[in-house]
Scaffold this motif. Structure first.
Motif, PDB file in Angstrom:
ATOM      1  N   SER A  62     -32.894  -2.990   6.551  1.00  0.00           N
ATOM      2  CA  SER A  62     -31.933  -1.930   7.119  1.00  0.00           C
ATOM      3  C   SER A  62     -32.766  -0.631   7.327  1.00  0.00           C
ATOM      4  CB  SER A  62     -30.936  -1.870   5.796  1.00  0.00           C
ATOM      5  OG  SER A  62     -30.219  -2.880   5.438  1.00  0.00           O
ATOM      6  N   LEU A  63     -33.872  -0.603   6.405  1.00  0.00           N
ATOM      7  CA  LEU A  63     -34.718   0.604   6.917  1.00  0.00           C
ATOM      8  C   LEU A  63     -35.485   0.479   8.101  1.00  0.00           C
ATOM      9  CD1 LEU A  63     -35.948   1.071   3.209  1.00  0.00           C
ATOM     10  CD2 LEU A  63     -34.292   2.805   4.144  1.00  0.00           C
ATOM     11  N   GLY A  64     -35.927  -0.810   8.183  1.00  0.00           N
ATOM     12  CA  GLY A  64     -36.668  -1.041   9.615  1.00  0.00           C
ATOM     13  C   GLY A  64     -35.497  -0.929  10.753  1.00  0.00           C
ATOM     14  N   PHE A  65     -34.384  -1.539  10.690  1.00  0.00           N
ATOM     15  CA  PHE A  65     -33.484  -1.203  11.614  1.00  0.00           C
ATOM     16  C   PHE A  65     -33.128   0.302  11.753  1.00  0.00           C
ATOM     17  CE2 PHE A  65     -29.224  -0.501  13.109  1.00  0.00           C
ATOM     18  CZ  PHE A  65     -29.011  -1.723  14.121  1.00  0.00           C
ATOM     19  N   SER A  66     -33.031   1.031  10.719  1.00  0.00           N
ATOM     20  CA  SER A  66     -32.828   2.349  10.870  1.00  0.00           C
ATOM     21  C   SER A  66     -34.077   3.219  11.667  1.00  0.00           C
ATOM     22  CB  SER A  66     -32.744   3.261   9.562  1.00  0.00           C
ATOM     23  OG  SER A  66     -31.812   2.577   9.012  1.00  0.00           O
ATOM     24  N   ALA A  67     -35.346   2.831  11.512  1.00  0.00           N
ATOM     25  CA  ALA A  67     -36.331   3.280  12.096  1.00  0.00           C
ATOM     26  C   ALA A  67     -36.454   2.855  13.536  1.00  0.00           C
ATOM     27  CB  ALA A  67     -37.773   2.619  11.319  1.00  0.00           C
ATOM     28  N   GLY A  68     -36.038   1.619  14.153  1.00  0.00           N
ATOM     29  CA  GLY A  68     -36.113   1.025  15.285  1.00  0.00           C
ATOM     30  C   GLY A  68     -35.187   2.009  16.088  1.00  0.00           C
ATOM     31  N   VAL A  69     -33.918   2.325  15.487  1.00  0.00           N
ATOM     32  CA  VAL A  69     -32.913   3.127  16.215  1.00  0.00           C
ATOM     33  C   VAL A  69     -33.588   4.604  16.616  1.00  0.00           C
ATOM     34  CG1 VAL A  69     -30.712   4.263  15.747  1.00  0.00           C
ATOM     35  CG2 VAL A  69     -30.889   1.983  15.124  1.00  0.00           C
ATOM     36  N   MET A  70     -34.206   5.066  15.638  1.00  0.00           N
ATOM     37  CA  MET A  70     -34.453   6.558  15.547  1.00  0.00           C
ATOM     38  C   MET A  70     -35.812   6.343  16.686  1.00  0.00           C
ATOM     39  SD  MET A  70     -34.365   8.411  12.028  1.00  0.00           S
ATOM     40  CE  MET A  70     -32.997   8.691  11.216  1.00  0.00           C
ATOM     41  N   LEU A  71     -36.798   5.675  16.619  1.00  0.00           N
ATOM     42  CA  LEU A  71     -37.884   5.505  17.546  1.00  0.00           C
ATOM     43  C   LEU A  71     -37.487   5.213  19.033  1.00  0.00           C
ATOM     44  CD1 LEU A  71     -40.366   3.811  15.414  1.00  0.00           C
ATOM     45  CD2 LEU A  71     -40.540   6.136  15.999  1.00  0.00           C
ATOM     46  N   TYR A  72     -36.678   4.269  19.246  1.00  0.00           N
ATOM     47  CA  TYR A  72     -36.209   4.115  20.525  1.00  0.00           C
ATOM     48  C   TYR A  72     -35.283   5.321  21.263  1.00  0.00           C
ATOM     49  CZ  TYR A  72     -35.054   1.214  24.425  1.00  0.00           C
ATOM     50  OH  TYR A  72     -34.875   0.514  25.647  1.00  0.00           O
ATOM     51  N   ILE A  73     -34.259   5.713  20.434  1.00  0.00           N
ATOM     52  CA  ILE A  73     -33.508   6.912  20.810  1.00  0.00           C
ATOM     53  C   ILE A  73     -34.602   8.126  21.273  1.00  0.00           C
ATOM     54  CG2 ILE A  73     -31.885   8.833  20.288  1.00  0.00           C
ATOM     55  CD1 ILE A  73     -30.135   6.771  19.014  1.00  0.00           C
ATOM     56  N   SER A  74     -35.365   8.298  20.483  1.00  0.00           N
ATOM     57  CA  SER A  74     -36.451   9.455  20.550  1.00  0.00           C
ATOM     58  C   SER A  74     -37.270   9.387  21.834  1.00  0.00           C
ATOM     59  CB  SER A  74     -37.346   9.559  19.445  1.00  0.00           C
ATOM     60  OG  SER A  74     -36.535   9.763  18.202  1.00  0.00           O
ATOM     61  N   PHE A  75     -37.834   8.156  22.049  1.00  0.00           N
ATOM     62  CA  PHE A  75     -38.947   7.994  23.161  1.00  0.00           C
ATOM     63  C   PHE A  75     -38.323   7.605  24.564  1.00  0.00           C
ATOM     64  CE2 PHE A  75     -41.739   7.381  19.771  1.00  0.00           C
ATOM     65  CZ  PHE A  75     -42.744   8.480  19.891  1.00  0.00           C
ATOM     66  N   MET A 117     -34.188  -1.564  17.704  1.00  0.00           N
ATOM     67  CA  MET A 117     -34.642  -0.821  18.997  1.00  0.00           C
ATOM     68  C   MET A 117     -33.723  -1.927  20.018  1.00  0.00           C
ATOM     69  SD  MET A 117     -38.692  -0.632  19.020  1.00  0.00           S
ATOM     70  CE  MET A 117     -39.472   0.727  18.364  1.00  0.00           C
ATOM     71  N   ALA A 118     -33.250  -3.012  19.826  1.00  0.00           N
ATOM     72  CA  ALA A 118     -32.629  -3.741  20.689  1.00  0.00           C
ATOM     73  C   ALA A 118     -31.299  -3.376  20.692  1.00  0.00           C
ATOM     74  CB  ALA A 118     -32.698  -5.222  20.477  1.00  0.00           C
ATOM     75  N   VAL A 119     -30.634  -3.112  19.765  1.00  0.00           N
ATOM     76  CA  VAL A 119     -29.200  -2.705  19.763  1.00  0.00           C
ATOM     77  C   VAL A 119     -29.135  -1.267  20.622  1.00  0.00           C
ATOM     78  CG1 VAL A 119     -27.203  -1.402  18.077  1.00  0.00           C
ATOM     79  CG2 VAL A 119     -28.583  -3.651  17.523  1.00  0.00           C
ATOM     80  N   MET A 120     -30.180  -0.291  20.366  1.00  0.00           N
ATOM     81  CA  MET A 120     -30.058   0.783  21.093  1.00  0.00           C
ATOM     82  C   MET A 120     -30.436   0.601  22.712  1.00  0.00           C
ATOM     83  SD  MET A 120     -29.265   3.301  19.342  1.00  0.00           S
ATOM     84  CE  MET A 120     -28.116   2.276  18.872  1.00  0.00           C
ATOM     85  N   ALA A 121     -31.383  -0.576  23.175  1.00  0.00           N
ATOM     86  CA  ALA A 121     -31.564  -0.748  24.486  1.00  0.00           C
ATOM     87  C   ALA A 121     -30.118  -1.309  24.986  1.00  0.00           C
ATOM     88  CB  ALA A 121     -32.643  -1.663  24.553  1.00  0.00           C
ATOM     89  N   VAL A 122     -29.840  -2.104  24.396  1.00  0.00           N
ATOM     90  CA  VAL A 122     -28.412  -2.708  24.895  1.00  0.00           C
ATOM     91  C   VAL A 122     -27.431  -1.579  25.205  1.00  0.00           C
ATOM     92  CG1 VAL A 122     -26.478  -4.187  24.657  1.00  0.00           C
ATOM     93  CG2 VAL A 122     -28.857  -5.023  24.143  1.00  0.00           C
ATOM     94  N   SER A 123     -27.045  -0.836  24.247  1.00  0.00           N
ATOM     95  CA  SER A 123     -26.099   0.212  24.504  1.00  0.00           C
ATOM     96  C   SER A 123     -26.547   1.055  25.413  1.00  0.00           C
ATOM     97  CB  SER A 123     -25.937   0.864  22.934  1.00  0.00           C
ATOM     98  OG  SER A 123     -27.115   1.802  22.952  1.00  0.00           O
ATOM     99  N   LEU A 124     -27.587   1.473  25.649  1.00  0.00           N
ATOM    100  CA  LEU A 124     -28.078   2.335  26.762  1.00  0.00           C
ATOM    101  C   LEU A 124     -27.853   1.832  28.161  1.00  0.00           C
ATOM    102  CD1 LEU A 124     -31.264   4.099  25.560  1.00  0.00           C
ATOM    103  CD2 LEU A 124     -29.189   5.181  25.760  1.00  0.00           C
ATOM    104  N   ILE A 125     -28.321   0.591  28.313  1.00  0.00           N
ATOM    105  CA  ILE A 125     -28.041  -0.211  29.537  1.00  0.00           C
ATOM    106  C   ILE A 125     -26.708  -0.416  29.915  1.00  0.00           C
ATOM    107  CG2 ILE A 125     -28.423  -2.444  30.617  1.00  0.00           C
ATOM    108  CD1 ILE A 125     -31.053  -2.642  29.020  1.00  0.00           C
ATOM    109  N   MET A 126     -25.708  -0.728  28.952  1.00  0.00           N
ATOM    110  CA  MET A 126     -24.380  -0.988  29.224  1.00  0.00           C
ATOM    111  C   MET A 126     -23.687   0.276  30.066  1.00  0.00           C
ATOM    112  SD  MET A 126     -23.136  -2.961  25.640  1.00  0.00           S
ATOM    113  CE  MET A 126     -21.469  -2.493  26.346  1.00  0.00           C
ATOM    114  N   PHE A 127     -24.322   1.529  29.618  1.00  0.00           N
ATOM    115  CA  PHE A 127     -23.576   2.551  30.145  1.00  0.00           C
ATOM    116  C   PHE A 127     -24.326   3.522  31.051  1.00  0.00           C
ATOM    117  CE2 PHE A 127     -21.146   1.530  26.199  1.00  0.00           C
ATOM    118  CZ  PHE A 127     -19.932   1.572  26.806  1.00  0.00           C
ATOM    119  N   MET A 128     -25.456   2.766  31.606  1.00  0.00           N
ATOM    120  CA  MET A 128     -26.041   3.701  32.753  1.00  0.00           C
ATOM    121  C   MET A 128     -25.390   3.952  33.892  1.00  0.00           C
ATOM    122  SD  MET A 128     -29.999   1.280  32.586  1.00  0.00           S
ATOM    123  CE  MET A 128     -30.445   2.479  34.259  1.00  0.00           C
TER     124      MET A 128
END
Length: 260
Positions: A40-53, A249-260
């Motif tokens: 869960s903590l790793g998932f959280s970090a992935g969310v934040m890092l991917y959104i940020s960069f 990171m994967a969850v964030m990537a997919v959500s961004l691509i879906m609504f490009m």
């Protein structure tokens, strides 16, 4: 344009309340073993890092470069590290687990988790504030476009609810408290919309947006690197943490691509 104000505010509120959907994970989670916590903590970090960069820092650079050319890229960079400085100051002002009264009752790791959850909620609340402004402003101009943006932000906010609620629940064992703190962080979305509509709208500019998004990116990277990843590694020395990071990171990537 202003005839869309009601719909715009509703869309923004729904996007913000999606944080509560994610935080329900804390209410209904039955197992909080070390591997679950590390993931869960790793998932959280992935969310934040991917959104940020991939999103926040890119938006910051685009806004500021459009206004100031190459100097805007430097200003974006300064905003990024300025955000880190702000959250570092806040981090240092919050009592450490060793000096916190809850440490004596809950133990050092539990106090650290609770503190980290509060910091995460703060970062997400700051993050949601300009998102609310962006969603509301877009929907004022075009409800269809505003709906697409609100949907994308709602998808983002679901894992953000998990990010906030899981550490607090694991530290306190209090499902209601975990949900409440996470839910409050999502309420800054419509709050940002209201303030933008009533007060800030005449002063909003690409420059201000660029600085805000740069600072948000810095804040989220700091929390991921300083708080989330080290804590996840403490709870599991194997691959659980990195798999969680990749998943976030994967969850964030997919959500961004879906609504490009």
């Amino acid at each position: 344009m202003f005839g869309n104000a009601g719909a715009a505010l509703l869309l923004t509120a729904l996007a913000g309340l999606a944080t509560g959907v994610g935080s329900l994970t804390a209410l209904f989670a039955r197992r909080t073993g070390k591997r679950f916590l590390a993931a869960s903590l790793g998932f959280s970090a992935g969310v934040m890092l991917y959104i940020s960069f991939s999103e926040m820092l890119t938006k910051s650079s685009d806004y500021l470069a459009g206004e100031f050319g190459h100097m805007g890229v430097w200003l974006s960079c300064a905003s990024f590290f300025g955000g880190m400085a702000v959250i570092m100051l806040i981090d240092n002002l919050i009592p450490s687990p060793e000096s916190d009264l809850t440490a004596a009752k809950a133990g050092k790791h539990d106090a650290s988790l609770a503190r980290m959850g509060v910091l995460t909620a703060l970062a997400i609340a700051i993050h949601n504030f300009p998102e609310g402004l962006a969603t509301f402003t877009s929907a004022l101009d075009d409800v269809t476009m505003g709906t697409a943006i609100a949907a994308a932000i709602a998808i983002h906010n679901i894992p953000e609810g998990i990010v906030t609620s899981v550490p607090i629940y694991c530290a306190t064992g209090n499902r209601k408290k975990a949900f409440f703190v996470s839910f409050l962080s999502g309420l800054t979305e419509p709050l940002g919309a209201l303030i933008g509509y009533l007060i800030l709208r005449p002063f909003l500019s690409d420059t201000l947006y660029g600085i805000i998004f740069g600072m948000i990116a810095g804040i989220m990277v700091y929390i991921a690197v300083e708080e989330l990843i080290p804590m996840a590694r403490e709870y599991d020395k194997g691959n659980t943490m990195i798999l969680g990071v990749i998943g976030g990171m994967a969850v964030m990537a997919v959500s961004l691509i879906m609504f490009m």
